[in-house]
Design a protein around this motif. Sequence first.
Motif, PDB file in Angstrom:
ATOM      1  N   HIS A  36       0.735  -1.315   0.188  1.00 11.68           N
ATOM      2  CA  HIS A  36      -0.234   0.117  -0.051  1.00 11.68           C
ATOM      3  C   HIS A  36       1.079   1.395  -0.137  1.00 11.68           C
ATOM      4  CE1 HIS A  36      -3.594   2.360   0.793  1.00 11.68           C
ATOM      5  NE2 HIS A  36      -3.069   3.027   1.654  1.00 11.68           N
ATOM      6  N   GLU A  37       0.811   2.167  -1.076  1.00 11.19           N
ATOM      7  CA  GLU A  37       1.280   3.447  -0.939  1.00 11.19           C
ATOM      8  C   GLU A  37       0.279   4.493  -1.331  1.00 11.19           C
ATOM      9  OE1 GLU A  37       4.262   3.671  -3.890  1.00 11.19           O
ATOM     10  OE2 GLU A  37       5.632   1.860  -2.866  1.00 11.19           O
ATOM     11  N   HIS A  38      -0.120   5.041  -0.278  1.00  9.97           N
ATOM     12  CA  HIS A  38      -1.354   6.215  -0.481  1.00  9.97           C
ATOM     13  C   HIS A  38      -0.915   7.417  -1.160  1.00  9.97           C
ATOM     14  CE1 HIS A  38      -4.638   8.399   0.344  1.00  9.97           C
ATOM     15  NE2 HIS A  38      -4.127   9.053   1.267  1.00  9.97           N
ATOM     16  N   PHE A  71      -8.203  -4.546   6.330  1.00 12.66           N
ATOM     17  CA  PHE A  71      -9.844  -4.614   6.259  1.00 12.66           C
ATOM     18  C   PHE A  71     -10.541  -4.339   7.578  1.00 12.66           C
ATOM     19  CE2 PHE A  71     -13.544  -7.491   7.016  1.00 12.66           C
ATOM     20  CZ  PHE A  71     -14.303  -7.142   6.353  1.00 12.66           C
ATOM     21  N   LEU A  72     -10.275  -5.033   8.744  1.00 11.85           N
ATOM     22  CA  LEU A  72     -10.633  -4.935   9.940  1.00 11.85           C
ATOM     23  C   LEU A  72     -10.640  -3.318  10.172  1.00 11.85           C
ATOM     24  CD1 LEU A  72     -10.521  -8.389  11.600  1.00 11.85           C
ATOM     25  CD2 LEU A  72     -12.537  -7.124  10.713  1.00 11.85           C
ATOM     26  N   PRO A  73      -9.191  -2.823  10.521  1.00 10.99           N
ATOM     27  CA  PRO A  73      -8.973  -1.553  11.078  1.00 10.99           C
ATOM     28  C   PRO A  73      -9.610  -0.409  10.101  1.00 10.99           C
ATOM     29  CG  PRO A  73      -6.901  -2.425  10.350  1.00 10.99           C
ATOM     30  CD  PRO A  73      -8.008  -3.453  10.372  1.00 10.99           C
ATOM     31  N   TRP A  74      -9.650  -0.809   8.864  1.00  5.46           N
ATOM     32  CA  TRP A  74     -10.045   0.297   8.009  1.00  5.46           C
ATOM     33  C   TRP A  74     -11.380   0.539   8.115  1.00  5.46           C
ATOM     34  CZ3 TRP A  74     -13.622   1.611   4.228  1.00  5.46           C
ATOM     35  CH2 TRP A  74     -13.244   2.909   3.614  1.00  5.46           C
ATOM     36  N   ALA A 127       0.755   1.630   4.910  1.00  7.03           N
ATOM     37  CA  ALA A 127      -0.218   0.851   4.834  1.00  7.03           C
ATOM     38  C   ALA A 127      -0.848   0.723   6.258  1.00  7.03           C
ATOM     39  CB  ALA A 127       0.414  -0.712   4.745  1.00  7.03           C
ATOM     40  N   ALA A 128       0.020   1.285   7.280  1.00 10.56           N
ATOM     41  CA  ALA A 128      -0.643   1.341   8.611  1.00 10.56           C
ATOM     42  C   ALA A 128      -1.624   2.678   8.928  1.00 10.56           C
ATOM     43  CB  ALA A 128       0.462   1.430   9.780  1.00 10.56           C
ATOM     44  N   ILE A 129      -1.751   3.456   8.052  1.00 10.43           N
ATOM     45  CA  ILE A 129      -2.500   4.558   8.254  1.00 10.43           C
ATOM     46  C   ILE A 129      -3.812   4.106   7.159  1.00 10.43           C
ATOM     47  CG2 ILE A 129      -2.762   7.142   7.400  1.00 10.43           C
ATOM     48  CD1 ILE A 129      -0.341   6.536   9.280  1.00 10.43           C
ATOM     49  N   MET A 130      -5.001   4.536   8.131  1.00 15.68           N
ATOM     50  CA  MET A 130      -6.333   4.298   7.504  1.00 15.68           C
ATOM     51  C   MET A 130      -6.662   5.433   6.799  1.00 15.68           C
ATOM     52  SD  MET A 130      -6.666   1.024   8.773  1.00 15.68           S
ATOM     53  CE  MET A 130      -4.944   1.216   8.456  1.00 15.68           C
ATOM     54  N   GLU A 145      -6.020   8.474  11.561  1.00 17.51           N
ATOM     55  CA  GLU A 145      -6.104   7.342  12.552  1.00 17.51           C
ATOM     56  C   GLU A 145      -4.571   6.365  11.912  1.00 17.51           C
ATOM     57  OE1 GLU A 145      -9.682   9.049  13.538  1.00 17.51           O
ATOM     58  OE2 GLU A 145      -8.708   8.439  11.632  1.00 17.51           O
ATOM     59  N   ASP A 146      -3.827   5.806  12.698  1.00 18.77           N
ATOM     60  CA  ASP A 146      -3.220   4.312  12.229  1.00 18.77           C
ATOM     61  C   ASP A 146      -3.776   3.330  12.810  1.00 18.77           C
ATOM     62  OD1 ASP A 146      -2.235   4.728  14.985  1.00 18.77           O
ATOM     63  OD2 ASP A 146      -0.297   5.267  14.401  1.00 18.77           O
ATOM     64  N   GLU A 147      -3.172   2.315  12.270  1.00 13.66           N
ATOM     65  CA  GLU A 147      -3.728   1.071  12.956  1.00 13.66           C
ATOM     66  C   GLU A 147      -3.654   0.709  14.357  1.00 13.66           C
ATOM     67  OE1 GLU A 147      -3.209  -2.679  14.617  1.00 13.66           O
ATOM     68  OE2 GLU A 147      -1.361  -1.753  14.155  1.00 13.66           O
TER      69      GLU A 147
END
Length: 301
Positions: free
Chosen positions: A21-23, A134-137, A277-280, A285-287
């Motif tokens: 993931h690269e936002h 999937f779950l945290p997002w 990838a840890a940023i939602m 918010e991060d994971e």
Amino acid sequence: MTTCKHEEPYHNPDYEGDGGHEHDHTAAPDNPRYPDPRIYGDYASKEPPRYVPHPYEHICFKPRKEDYKPPMPCDEGGDNGNGLCTRRNQRTLTTDQQNRFLNAFTQINAVNALGPLVDIHSNAIHQMHSNPRFLPWHRIYLIRMEELLKMVDPTVCIPYWKSSEDQSFPSWLVGFTPTVNLMSGPHTVTRNIGAFATLPTTADVTAVTGNGTFNPFASALEGIHNSGHVWVGGSMGGIPTAPTDPVFWMHHAEIDRIWAEWQVANPGQNPSLAGAAAIMDPWVEDEAATRDIAALGYTYV
């Protein structure tokens, strides 16, 4: 549509990586449909819209014609005095609680606050399916929806649909098929209940929660999630349109509830996400910020 419980439209068995993931912040359209950065994150327009007919800050409560109870002030809400938004099993809601949820859903849709939130779910740049995001997002996505609903009625929290026990569609939603203005145009909710899948059973859920490490658990739980989408069908069967149906939010609240209970039973088991990838995204918010639902302001009963 497939008849398999755990495949399309969302399935990917590889939960070992973060999807690379690269936002890209430029992927969020600079569009006046997204005026509130708290709700829409990176999607918020850099320039304010020329005209917003109902500023969200001023839609705290819109009483229904048949509602003769005085509205609760904006600094109180459905928290039962513990400061947490209480998400309840939809089967336990009173008629008034059902109507308040539907009224709030209708009001945020009427001021075109819902459509832009749905559109975020259609943008695959967020990589919120078929991987450990999937779950945290979706936990943050539910909170953003709940924040919108509470702007209309502070007593409203998203109920959860325990489909594995109910084995039926919530009867009080059957006649509620709103039309939501999406970026692609107006979309009226449709359903094709039970035509292409079966609902998970309590045994299925028990088997999922028996996984003691995050990746196998999350992958299996997403399979449970998939079968609910396919079973409802219609709007729920497509990623760009699924959130137009109020049962989407109730279904995801149930998935989130299962995860929350699993977290208590399996402390320290979290997705291995790092960097972007840890940023939602599109939110900040991060994971790590998604691990404690009480800290996020809600609980399940």
